[in-house]
Design a protein around this motif. Structure first.
Motif, PDB file in Angstrom:
ATOM      1  N   VAL A  24       0.792  -1.209   0.092  1.00  0.00           N
ATOM      2  CA  VAL A  24       0.005  -0.159   0.124  1.00  0.00           C
ATOM      3  C   VAL A  24       0.845   1.159   0.033  1.00  0.00           C
ATOM      4  CG1 VAL A  24      -2.244  -0.746   1.045  1.00  0.00           C
ATOM      5  CG2 VAL A  24      -0.202  -0.221   2.441  1.00  0.00           C
ATOM      6  N   LEU A  25       1.854   1.105  -0.656  1.00  0.00           N
ATOM      7  CA  LEU A  25       2.890   2.255  -0.919  1.00  0.00           C
ATOM      8  C   LEU A  25       3.303   2.933   0.509  1.00  0.00           C
ATOM      9  CD1 LEU A  25       1.373   3.974  -3.993  1.00  0.00           C
ATOM     10  CD2 LEU A  25       3.070   1.926  -4.011  1.00  0.00           C
ATOM     11  N   ALA A  63       2.500   6.969   0.845  1.00  0.00           N
ATOM     12  CA  ALA A  63       1.350   7.506   0.183  1.00  0.00           C
ATOM     13  C   ALA A  63       0.549   8.176   1.254  1.00  0.00           C
ATOM     14  CB  ALA A  63       0.717   6.350  -0.543  1.00  0.00           C
ATOM     15  N   GLY A  64       1.075   8.554   2.729  1.00  0.00           N
ATOM     16  CA  GLY A  64       0.433   9.621   3.458  1.00  0.00           C
ATOM     17  C   GLY A  64      -0.566   8.491   4.237  1.00  0.00           C
ATOM     18  N   ASP A  66      -3.186   5.830   5.461  1.00  0.00           N
ATOM     19  CA  ASP A  66      -3.926   4.639   4.917  1.00  0.00           C
ATOM     20  C   ASP A  66      -5.438   4.865   5.034  1.00  0.00           C
ATOM     21  OD1 ASP A  66      -5.261   2.326   4.541  1.00  0.00           O
ATOM     22  OD2 ASP A  66      -3.806   1.092   5.584  1.00  0.00           O
ATOM     23  N   LEU A  67      -5.794   5.224   3.774  1.00  0.00           N
ATOM     24  CA  LEU A  67      -7.151   5.823   3.454  1.00  0.00           C
ATOM     25  C   LEU A  67      -8.329   4.706   3.839  1.00  0.00           C
ATOM     26  CD1 LEU A  67      -6.784   7.893   0.397  1.00  0.00           C
ATOM     27  CD2 LEU A  67      -7.065   8.763   2.647  1.00  0.00           C
ATOM     28  N   PHE A  79     -11.004  13.521  13.172  1.00  0.00           N
ATOM     29  CA  PHE A  79      -9.694  13.652  12.166  1.00  0.00           C
ATOM     30  C   PHE A  79      -8.741  14.408  13.052  1.00  0.00           C
ATOM     31  CE2 PHE A  79     -10.487  12.182   7.605  1.00  0.00           C
ATOM     32  CZ  PHE A  79     -10.965  10.947   8.205  1.00  0.00           C
ATOM     33  N   HIS A  82      -7.103  12.278  15.546  1.00  0.00           N
ATOM     34  CA  HIS A  82      -6.340  11.193  14.699  1.00  0.00           C
ATOM     35  C   HIS A  82      -5.255  11.659  14.369  1.00  0.00           C
ATOM     36  CE1 HIS A  82      -5.709   7.601  12.352  1.00  0.00           C
ATOM     37  NE2 HIS A  82      -5.214   8.370  11.336  1.00  0.00           N
ATOM     38  N   ALA A  83      -5.134  13.237  13.843  1.00  0.00           N
ATOM     39  CA  ALA A  83      -3.917  13.806  13.516  1.00  0.00           C
ATOM     40  C   ALA A  83      -3.042  14.229  14.676  1.00  0.00           C
ATOM     41  CB  ALA A  83      -4.377  15.190  12.948  1.00  0.00           C
ATOM     42  N   ALA A 110       3.458  10.895  -0.871  1.00  0.00           N
ATOM     43  CA  ALA A 110       2.053  11.798  -1.114  1.00  0.00           C
ATOM     44  C   ALA A 110       1.456  12.084   0.460  1.00  0.00           C
ATOM     45  CB  ALA A 110       1.027  10.760  -1.832  1.00  0.00           C
ATOM     46  N   ALA A 134      -1.286  15.623  -1.576  1.00  0.00           N
ATOM     47  CA  ALA A 134      -2.660  15.053  -2.163  1.00  0.00           C
ATOM     48  C   ALA A 134      -3.835  15.494  -1.471  1.00  0.00           C
ATOM     49  CB  ALA A 134      -2.164  13.468  -2.188  1.00  0.00           C
ATOM     50  N   LEU A 140      -9.310  17.274   2.091  1.00  0.00           N
ATOM     51  CA  LEU A 140      -8.500  17.593   3.501  1.00  0.00           C
ATOM     52  C   LEU A 140      -7.687  18.639   3.177  1.00  0.00           C
ATOM     53  CD1 LEU A 140      -8.054  13.970   4.725  1.00  0.00           C
ATOM     54  CD2 LEU A 140      -9.685  15.226   5.285  1.00  0.00           C
ATOM     55  N   ASP A 143      -1.509  18.442   6.512  1.00  0.00           N
ATOM     56  CA  ASP A 143      -1.213  18.456   7.854  1.00  0.00           C
ATOM     57  C   ASP A 143       0.319  17.734   7.821  1.00  0.00           C
ATOM     58  OD1 ASP A 143      -1.343  15.657   7.115  1.00  0.00           O
ATOM     59  OD2 ASP A 143      -2.945  15.306   8.537  1.00  0.00           O
ATOM     60  N   LYS A 168       1.504  16.421  -8.977  1.00  0.00           N
ATOM     61  CA  LYS A 168       2.749  15.727  -8.595  1.00  0.00           C
ATOM     62  C   LYS A 168       3.846  16.729  -9.214  1.00  0.00           C
ATOM     63  CE  LYS A 168       1.926  10.856  -8.884  1.00  0.00           C
ATOM     64  NZ  LYS A 168       2.222   9.784  -9.592  1.00  0.00           N
TER      65      LYS A 168
HETATM   66  O1  T3D Z   1      -7.245  12.128  10.342  1.00  0.00           O
HETATM   67  C1  T3D Z   1      -6.327  12.326   9.782  1.00  0.00           C
HETATM   68  O2  T3D Z   1      -5.185  13.099  10.504  1.00  0.00           O
HETATM   69  C2  T3D Z   1      -6.363  12.443   8.337  1.00  0.00           C
HETATM   70  C3  T3D Z   1      -4.940  12.360   7.601  1.00  0.00           C
HETATM   71  C4  T3D Z   1      -4.603  12.659   6.565  1.00  0.00           C
HETATM   72  C5  T3D Z   1      -3.168  12.786   6.044  1.00  0.00           C
HETATM   73  C6  T3D Z   1      -2.931  12.323   4.505  1.00  0.00           C
HETATM   74  O3  T3D Z   1      -1.776  11.939   4.129  1.00  0.00           O
HETATM   75  S1  T3D Z   1      -4.183  12.633   3.408  1.00  0.00           S
HETATM   76  C7  T3D Z   1      -3.739  12.104   2.043  1.00  0.00           C
HETATM   77  C8  T3D Z   1      -3.894  10.441   1.696  1.00  0.00           C
HETATM   78  N1  T3D Z   1      -3.020  10.088   0.747  1.00  0.00           N
HETATM   79  C9  T3D Z   1      -3.588  10.242  -0.498  1.00  0.00           C
HETATM   80  O4  T3D Z   1      -4.535  10.462  -0.848  1.00  0.00           O
HETATM   81  C10 T3D Z   1      -2.729   9.326  -1.815  1.00  0.00           C
HETATM   82  C11 T3D Z   1      -3.572   8.293  -2.287  1.00  0.00           C
HETATM   83  N2  T3D Z   1      -2.921   7.506  -3.155  1.00  0.00           N
HETATM   84  C12 T3D Z   1      -2.820   7.919  -4.419  1.00  0.00           C
HETATM   85  O5  T3D Z   1      -3.077   9.072  -4.954  1.00  0.00           O
HETATM   86  C13 T3D Z   1      -1.784   7.255  -5.554  1.00  0.00           C
HETATM   87  O6  T3D Z   1      -1.826   5.785  -4.784  1.00  0.00           O
HETATM   88  C14 T3D Z   1      -0.383   7.690  -5.426  1.00  0.00           C
HETATM   89  C15 T3D Z   1      -0.355   8.953  -6.127  1.00  0.00           C
HETATM   90  C16 T3D Z   1       0.254   7.884  -4.163  1.00  0.00           C
HETATM   91  C17 T3D Z   1       0.441   6.564  -6.284  1.00  0.00           C
HETATM   92  O7  T3D Z   1      -0.163   6.191  -7.437  1.00  0.00           O
HETATM   93  P1  T3D Z   1       0.012   4.963  -8.055  1.00  0.00           P
HETATM   94  O8  T3D Z   1      -0.702   4.942  -9.400  1.00  0.00           O
HETATM   95  O9  T3D Z   1       1.688   4.578  -8.372  1.00  0.00           O
HETATM   96  O10 T3D Z   1      -0.250   3.763  -7.069  1.00  0.00           O
HETATM   97  P2  T3D Z   1      -1.820   2.972  -6.879  1.00  0.00           P
HETATM   98  O11 T3D Z   1      -1.880   2.085  -8.055  1.00  0.00           O
HETATM   99  O12 T3D Z   1      -2.600   4.063  -6.716  1.00  0.00           O
HETATM  100  O13 T3D Z   1      -1.526   2.456  -5.426  1.00  0.00           O
HETATM  101  C18 T3D Z   1      -0.715   1.070  -5.318  1.00  0.00           C
HETATM  102  C19 T3D Z   1      -1.572   0.560  -4.241  1.00  0.00           C
HETATM  103  O14 T3D Z   1      -1.570   1.093  -2.941  1.00  0.00           O
HETATM  104  C20 T3D Z   1      -3.092   0.221  -4.547  1.00  0.00           C
HETATM  105  O15 T3D Z   1      -3.502  -0.726  -3.886  1.00  0.00           O
HETATM  106  P3  T3D Z   1      -3.943  -2.168  -4.883  1.00  0.00           P
HETATM  107  O16 T3D Z   1      -4.840  -1.613  -5.989  1.00  0.00           O
HETATM  108  O17 T3D Z   1      -2.632  -2.391  -5.373  1.00  0.00           O
HETATM  109  O18 T3D Z   1      -4.437  -2.999  -4.010  1.00  0.00           O
HETATM  110  C21 T3D Z   1      -3.685   1.580  -3.708  1.00  0.00           C
HETATM  111  O19 T3D Z   1      -5.142   1.516  -3.377  1.00  0.00           O
HETATM  112  C22 T3D Z   1      -2.606   1.350  -2.384  1.00  0.00           C
HETATM  113  N3  T3D Z   1      -2.870   2.858  -1.850  1.00  0.00           N
HETATM  114  C23 T3D Z   1      -2.111   3.810  -2.448  1.00  0.00           C
HETATM  115  N4  T3D Z   1      -1.961   4.765  -1.539  1.00  0.00           N
HETATM  116  C24 T3D Z   1      -2.948   4.455  -0.726  1.00  0.00           C
HETATM  117  C25 T3D Z   1      -3.367   3.294  -0.795  1.00  0.00           C
HETATM  118  N5  T3D Z   1      -4.122   2.299   0.268  1.00  0.00           N
HETATM  119  C26 T3D Z   1      -4.403   3.109   1.191  1.00  0.00           C
HETATM  120  N6  T3D Z   1      -4.274   4.435   1.463  1.00  0.00           N
HETATM  121  C27 T3D Z   1      -3.264   5.058   0.752  1.00  0.00           C
HETATM  122  N7  T3D Z   1      -3.063   6.372   0.992  1.00  0.00           N
END
Ligand code: T3D
Length: 261
Positions: A24-25, A63-64, A66-67, A79, A82-83, A110, A134, A140, A143, A168
């Motif tokens: 999950v990166l 990738a920040g 875990d969504l 949140f 959580h933060a 990310a 992201a 969001l 943070d 990006k």
């Molecule tokens: O309460 C709080 O404090 C909230 C806090 C928030 C802080 C944050 O960090 S909010 C931001 C969260 N992160 C994102 O929104 C980034 C989400 N990911 C992406 O946009 C893309 O994955 C990337 C741009 C980072 C990379 O894209 P790519 O095409 O190279 O990879 P992919 O295919 O999207 O991801 C590969 C796998 O990782 C995939 O799983 P699968 O399909 O192979 O089973 C994907 O679902 C998983 N993955 C990537 N990012 C996340 C993730 N799973 C869970 N959470 C993630 N953030």
């Protein structure tokens, strides 16, 4: 604590922490953050550790958040809480540990993953790596210290574009705009970062810790306060064993052997 989501090893004075959820990166959940917080405390307390090196397993750096953990309907309802629990202690830990931290960004960084890297002292990134604020893409706000460090690193205009557009940027662009220290070929990233961290581990650690304290303070102090802090910390550095060794080595025209104290 036994680690499940990170790797931790100390070699030649360098504590290497590898984010280890490659599938999950290396996105962060509460348990992983707990392990990272523990590893930072361990590296702080370990007198053998004089530098930290942080990197990611697999093709991504982090990738920040875990969504999946915070999906609507999940147990994470507040949140803000959580933060405070997951991200604030990490940023405070990275910035206050009195030892240099090298970050080797091996792939995409990310959201909170990008800002975690920016909270380190010297950021190297593989040319193929990328940085993306992201948050805006999922409604969001930045943070993990991003809203603090970004404008200070790259100026308000660039920080606004990065956070509001969520585009990006490549490691090369990141280096060009002063977001990171340098971009290097993927093939040599870990070697380059390890070399840098190992070099830092032979340097005057106490003085480098004080330097970090000064740079942290400079982000918020006015000139008078900063000059006073410089004087105070120079007093402390001047009493250190490494200062005595550094000057003795200079006068004897030999290489210094710093103990970090
Ligand atoms: O309460 C709080 O404090 C909230 C806090 C928030 C802080 C944050 O960090 S909010 C931001 C969260 N992160 C994102 O929104 C980034 C989400 N990911 C992406 O946009 C893309 O994955 C990337 C741009 C980072 C990379 O894209 P790519 O095409 O190279 O990879 P992919 O295919 O999207 O991801 C590969 C796998 O990782 C995939 O799983 P699968 O399909 O192979 O089973 C994907 O679902 C998983 N993955 C990537 N990012 C996340 C993730 N799973 C869970 N959470 C993630 N953030």
């Amino acid at each position: 604590m036994t680690y499940r989501f990170i790797l931790f090893e100390v070699t030649q004075g360098v504590a290497k922490i590898t984010l280890n959820r490659a599938e999950v990166l290396n996105s962060i959940h509460a348990a992983m953050s707990g392990e990272l917080q523990d590893a930072l405390t361990r590296a702080t307390r370990d007198s053998e550790t004089r530098t930290l090196l942080i990197t990611g397993a697999g093709r991504g750096f982090c990738a920040g958040q875990d969504l999946d953990e915070v999906r609507p309907g999940s147990s994470v309802k507040d949140f803000a809480a959580h933060a405070r629990k997951v991200y604030t202690p990490l940023v405070k830990g990275l910035r206050t540990i009195a030892k240099p931290i090298v970050c080797a960004v091996n792939g995409v960084a990310a959201g909170a993953g990008a800002n975690l890297a920016l909270a380190c002292d010297l950021v190297l990134a593989a040319e193929e790596a990328s940085f993306v604020q992201a948050f805006a893409k999922i409604g969001l706000v930045p943070d993990t210290g991003g809203s603090f460090f970004l404008p200070r690193l790259v100026g308000l205009a660039r920080a606004t574009a990065l956070t509001m557009l969520g585009e990006k940027i490549s490691a090369t662009q990141a280096a060009e705009i002063g977001l990171i220290h340098r971009a290097c070929p993927a093939a040599t990233l870990l070697e380059d970062a390890t070399k840098l961290a190992t070099h830092l581990a032979t340097q005057p650690t106490f003085g480098l810790g004080l330097t970090k304290q000064l740079l942290n303070a400079s982000l918020v102090n006015d000139l008078d306060a900063q000059l006073e802090l410089e004087a105070e910390l120079q007093g402390a550095a001047g009493r250190s064993a490494d200062y005595a060794e550094g000057v003795a080595a200079f006068l004897a025209k030999r290489k210094p052997s710093f103990t970090g104290r």
